[in-house]
Design a protein around this motif. Sequence first.
Motif, PDB file in Angstrom:
ATOM      1  N   ILE A  84       0.934  -1.301   0.004  1.00 35.61           N
ATOM      2  CA  ILE A  84      -0.082   0.131  -0.062  1.00 35.61           C
ATOM      3  C   ILE A  84       0.833   1.239  -0.030  1.00 35.61           C
ATOM      4  O   ILE A  84       0.654   2.252  -0.834  1.00 35.61           O
ATOM      5  N   LEU A  85       1.836   1.141   0.925  1.00 28.33           N
ATOM      6  CA  LEU A  85       2.837   2.374   0.865  1.00 28.33           C
ATOM      7  C   LEU A  85       3.343   2.712  -0.511  1.00 28.33           C
ATOM      8  O   LEU A  85       3.693   3.777  -1.043  1.00 28.33           O
ATOM      9  N   THR A  86       3.968   1.466  -1.084  1.00 31.14           N
ATOM     10  CA  THR A  86       4.648   1.564  -2.393  1.00 31.14           C
ATOM     11  C   THR A  86       3.655   2.126  -3.343  1.00 31.14           C
ATOM     12  O   THR A  86       3.723   3.247  -4.344  1.00 31.14           O
ATOM     13  N   GLN A 108       3.955  20.191  -2.770  1.00 34.33           N
ATOM     14  CA  GLN A 108       3.360  20.530  -1.355  1.00 34.33           C
ATOM     15  C   GLN A 108       2.213  19.689  -1.556  1.00 34.33           C
ATOM     16  O   GLN A 108       1.669  19.098  -0.465  1.00 34.33           O
ATOM     17  N   ASP A 109       1.665  19.706  -2.649  1.00 31.52           N
ATOM     18  CA  ASP A 109       0.166  18.756  -2.895  1.00 31.52           C
ATOM     19  C   ASP A 109       0.428  17.313  -2.560  1.00 31.52           C
ATOM     20  O   ASP A 109      -0.232  16.778  -1.936  1.00 31.52           O
ATOM     21  N   ALA A 110       1.558  16.686  -3.199  1.00 30.12           N
ATOM     22  CA  ALA A 110       1.718  15.346  -3.122  1.00 30.12           C
ATOM     23  C   ALA A 110       2.155  15.032  -1.698  1.00 30.12           C
ATOM     24  O   ALA A 110       1.828  13.959  -1.138  1.00 30.12           O
ATOM     25  N   LEU A 111       3.007  15.827  -0.904  1.00 28.36           N
ATOM     26  CA  LEU A 111       3.371  15.834   0.496  1.00 28.36           C
ATOM     27  C   LEU A 111       2.161  15.657   1.413  1.00 28.36           C
ATOM     28  O   LEU A 111       1.875  15.044   2.172  1.00 28.36           O
ATOM     29  N   TYR A 112       1.334  16.927   0.996  1.00 26.59           N
ATOM     30  CA  TYR A 112      -0.049  16.914   1.813  1.00 26.59           C
ATOM     31  C   TYR A 112      -0.915  15.502   1.594  1.00 26.59           C
ATOM     32  O   TYR A 112      -1.783  15.049   2.619  1.00 26.59           O
ATOM     33  N   VAL A 117      -3.416  10.869   3.704  1.00 28.22           N
ATOM     34  CA  VAL A 117      -3.802   9.486   3.727  1.00 28.22           C
ATOM     35  C   VAL A 117      -3.166   8.736   4.883  1.00 28.22           C
ATOM     36  O   VAL A 117      -3.959   7.623   5.414  1.00 28.22           O
ATOM     37  N   LEU A 118      -1.942   8.706   5.228  1.00 33.08           N
ATOM     38  CA  LEU A 118      -1.280   8.043   6.225  1.00 33.08           C
ATOM     39  C   LEU A 118      -1.937   8.456   7.618  1.00 33.08           C
ATOM     40  O   LEU A 118      -2.462   7.454   8.291  1.00 33.08           O
ATOM     41  N   PHE A 119      -2.285   9.426   7.904  1.00 31.09           N
ATOM     42  CA  PHE A 119      -2.544   9.942   9.301  1.00 31.09           C
ATOM     43  C   PHE A 119      -4.288   9.426   9.260  1.00 31.09           C
ATOM     44  O   PHE A 119      -4.551   8.979  10.343  1.00 31.09           O
TER      45      PHE A 119
END
Length: 266
Positions: A84-86, A108-112, A117-119
Amino acid sequence: MKNRVLSSILLLLIFIPFIMKGDVFYAGLVLLVGLIAFKELFDLKLKDRKLSLLLEVLAYLAVGFLILNNYQSKELMIVLDYRILTFMLFAFMVPLVLIGDNDKYNLQDALYLLGSVLFIGFSFNLMILIRNYSITYFIYFLLIACFTDIFAFVTGKLIGRKKLAKEISPNKTVEGFVGGTIMGTFIGMVYYLTVVSNQIPFTQILIITITLSIMGQIGDLIFSQIKRYYHQKDFSNLVPGHGGILDLFDSLIFVIITSILFISIL
């Protein structure tokens, strides 16, 4: 105030049967609530523009997969599926090159998206795993979050004078923080010692319960800071008197996350 109380009663009537039933019914409800929570974070960042439909679909799929990770397990296995992470890394980072336009999609969009998603995926997945592992533990955490929030609100309204974090949440007071911690801890401990177990040392359960109550309130402030950063009063207007799903679940999310540090002791 009236809307807040009525909404809380209605939500309890909806959620309690699912919590008691468990299994796929409860997992399905948590999935739905988690996806709505993610939408609130997603819309907060991108309220002034839209991403491609494909990116949105991939983001919701990733959240769904994370929330349902090991959802049928009765063992408390805190593991992340690296597939899933990959998938997430490829889904959110590769478009930076394919789109090639920072006005449409940037780092910034990608990291957000990755962080959101992770949180959300991790938090709501824990709500399923802990409920499957032990409903009594889950109710213990739920009581701490709910009664801390209720008594922080009531105490603050009645006797609150000194502002707790004026720049983050102007309505929160030190008196409310203390009142919420005292009552959330008291009710949590009474439930734990009478329903869950009376074998754990009193001092130990006291420290754990106080910590969970405080972390629930810190979680509330963290979500308030996110809203202030994006100049929003609430995450949405879905729940009358509360705001959005994240306005309602902010304390519980941080109580649940913090509980992982102590659950082996409990």
